[in-house]
Design an enzyme around this catalytic site. Structure first.
Site, PDB file in Angstrom:
ATOM      1  N   GLY A  79     -41.424  -3.560 -16.788  1.00 11.64           N
ATOM      2  CA  GLY A  79     -41.548  -3.709 -18.241  1.00 11.64           C
ATOM      3  C   GLY A  79     -40.954  -2.519 -18.972  1.00 11.64           C
ATOM      4  N   PHE A  80     -41.118  -2.516 -20.266  1.00 12.08           N
ATOM      5  CA  PHE A  80     -40.462  -1.506 -21.098  1.00 12.08           C
ATOM      6  C   PHE A  80     -40.989  -0.095 -20.800  1.00 12.08           C
ATOM      7  CE2 PHE A  80     -40.835   0.625 -25.367  1.00 12.08           C
ATOM      8  CZ  PHE A  80     -39.597   1.226 -25.285  1.00 12.08           C
ATOM      9  N   ILE A  81     -42.266   0.153 -21.037  1.00 13.23           N
ATOM     10  CA  ILE A  81     -42.779   1.518 -20.813  1.00 13.23           C
ATOM     11  C   ILE A  81     -42.803   1.829 -19.314  1.00 13.23           C
ATOM     12  CG2 ILE A  81     -44.694   3.118 -21.177  1.00 13.23           C
ATOM     13  CD1 ILE A  81     -45.499   1.602 -23.660  1.00 13.23           C
TER      14      ILE A  81
ATOM     15  N   ASP B 167     -44.846  -6.198 -10.149  1.00 15.23           N
ATOM     16  CA  ASP B 167     -44.516  -6.886 -11.405  1.00 15.23           C
ATOM     17  C   ASP B 167     -44.226  -8.356 -11.110  1.00 15.23           C
ATOM     18  OD1 ASP B 167     -43.192  -7.586 -13.981  1.00 15.23           O
ATOM     19  OD2 ASP B 167     -43.259  -5.429 -14.294  1.00 15.23           O
TER      20      ASP B 167
ATOM     21  N   GLY C  75     -41.381  -8.336 -18.182  1.00 11.40           N
ATOM     22  CA  GLY C  75     -40.430  -7.337 -17.684  1.00 11.40           C
ATOM     23  C   GLY C  75     -39.214  -8.043 -17.096  1.00 11.40           C
TER      24      GLY C  75
ATOM     25  N   ALA D 181     -53.109   1.757 -19.396  1.00 12.69           N
ATOM     26  CA  ALA D 181     -52.422   1.566 -20.669  1.00 12.69           C
ATOM     27  C   ALA D 181     -53.288   0.708 -21.579  1.00 12.69           C
ATOM     28  CB  ALA D 181     -51.082   0.867 -20.435  1.00 12.69           C
TER      29      ALA D 181
ATOM     30  N   TYR E 281     -56.089  -9.821 -28.157  1.00 18.79           N
ATOM     31  CA  TYR E 281     -55.451  -8.708 -27.444  1.00 18.79           C
ATOM     32  C   TYR E 281     -56.297  -7.437 -27.588  1.00 18.79           C
ATOM     33  CZ  TYR E 281     -51.822  -5.409 -25.973  1.00 18.79           C
ATOM     34  OH  TYR E 281     -51.122  -4.419 -25.335  1.00 18.79           O
TER      35      TYR E 281
ATOM     36  N   LYS F  68     -58.187  -5.540 -24.528  1.00 18.81           N
ATOM     37  CA  LYS F  68     -57.926  -4.132 -24.190  1.00 18.81           C
ATOM     38  C   LYS F  68     -59.207  -3.298 -24.321  1.00 18.81           C
ATOM     39  CE  LYS F  68     -53.661  -3.837 -22.882  1.00 18.81           C
ATOM     40  NZ  LYS F  68     -53.299  -3.315 -21.553  1.00 18.81           N
TER      41      LYS F  68
END
Ligand code: UDP
Length: 354
Positions: free
Chosen positions: A11-13, A32, A37, A118, A150, A154
């Protein structure tokens, strides 16, 4: 050699974090399922002997157990992300973000492996108590509005992590604020910077939702990775939650103007109602600004990259990598659109492809 597991490493981060870990000499295991991603994000490492890719989901207990057992340190970054994605796929997003995280945390606890979790600035919801501090109350809208699932998910992950922490697990929780940079995915998450850059390349209107006065703090990826690394190394960070973000605010209208400037695009800016993008039932966070004094004090965290500089770097990457950047600059007044881009554009507009 340190063995590090990065869930969501494609993925991005996650992929930027893996770049750093491999560069410093760690052995990196990436788990993953490439739902958001992409393999492109990890392509440069496929031949690295210190890199291993496991194609699988964090919902798969056995795979997660094996990966966690084989690691010394875990970064749990796999998640269903992007507000648009959450709103369109609520059930899957909740499962991945709650069951998936519970699975990874339980295995980390079982095998006694330090974990960096995260989380997200989204957990503050639409609170107007600014800037957001880690100990602040949160304010979420009703459960009938999918967006808040979301934040709720989280928050449960954080509760789980803190309680495993109280039972002896080394755990650090990081709340990210609107992170951007190279590899922002133009299709998968639908975040605002990716969206505006794509629209600017195509010469389409930059679609500002509502009046464009909503405020975000856009945080450049290299600053965020530096903070993540410090959070994983500093003992005093264990058992703690940190805001990681750049506290400089920008309205979405200002962002649209900045993207136009950096891309030298002739696109107009168009205000559109929220419901055109997210459907009828939607609520936005009006202003989101982090207080980063805790991260500064304990992690020595300091964001360096301004929005102007970050956008320049991001746009440069997007020019090389976005399909929409294939569209040539208007030549003698009439742009010639390559067929693939045109089809894509028509599909997005819901127009027939004949
Ligand atoms: N937004 C916008 N135009 C777009 C996409 C998003 O004006 O094409 C707005 C969105 O409504 C929100 C802000 O930009 O107010 C940030 O949206 P994003 O989905 O990037 O992240 P969020 O901060 O909402 O999690």
């Amino acid at each position: 050699m340190r063995r590090v597991l990065v869930t969501g490493g494609a993925g991005f981060i996650g992929s930027h974090l893996m770049d750093f870990l491999l560069e410093r000499g760690d052995y990196v295991l990436c788990l993953d399922d490439c739902s958001t991603g992409t393999l492109g994000n990890i392509a440069p490492h496929r031949k690295n002997r210190r890199f291993e890719f496991v194609s699988g989901s964090i919902l798969q207990g056995r795979i997660v157990a094996k990966c966690v057992r084989n690691a010394d340190l875990i970064f749990h970054f796999a998640a269903a992300v992007g507000v648009r994605h959450i709103v369109e796929n609520p059930l899957r997003s909740i499962r991945v973000n709650v069951e998936g995280a519970a699975n990874v945390l339980e295995k980390a606890f079982r095998y006694k492996k330090k974990i960096i979790l995260a989380s997200s600035s989204e957990v503050y919801g639409k609170s107007t108590n600014l800037p957001y501090r880690e100990e602040d109350d949160r304010l979420l809208g009703p459960t009938t509005i999918n967006r808040w699932s979301y934040a709720a998910g989280k928050a449960i992950d954080e509760h789980l992590a803190l309680n495993y922490g109280r039972q002896g697990l080394a755990v650090v929780i990081l709340r990210f604020f609107n992170t951007y940079g190279p590899r922002i995915n133009e299709e998968a998450y639908g975040t605002v910077i990716a969206q505006f850059i794509r629209q600017a390349f195509l010469g389409e209107p930059l679609t500002v939702h509502g009046d464009g006065k909503q405020v975000r703090c856009f945080s450049y990826i290299t600053d965020i990775v530096a903070g993540i690394i410090k959070a994983s190394e500093i003992k005093a960070a264990e058992g703690e939650i940190f805001n990681l973000g750049n506290p400089n605010p920008s309205t979405i209208m200002e962002l649209a103007e900045s993207v136009k400037r950096v891309t030298a695009s002739l696109s107009p800016i168009q205000q559109v109602p929220y419901r055109d993008y997210y459907g009828q039932s939607y609520e936005d966070t009006p202003v989101r600004i982090p207080d980063i004094s805790k991260a500064k004090q304990i992690l020595n965290f300091e964001p360096f990259v301004s929005l102007a500089e970050g956008l320049r770097r991001t746009v440069a990457w997007c020019r090389r990598n976005y399909r929409s950047s294939l569209e040539p600059e208007p030549a003698n007044g009439r742009p010639k659109t390559p067929p693939a881009v045109l089809l894509d554009k028509l599909k997005r507009q819901g127009r027939p492809l004949s």
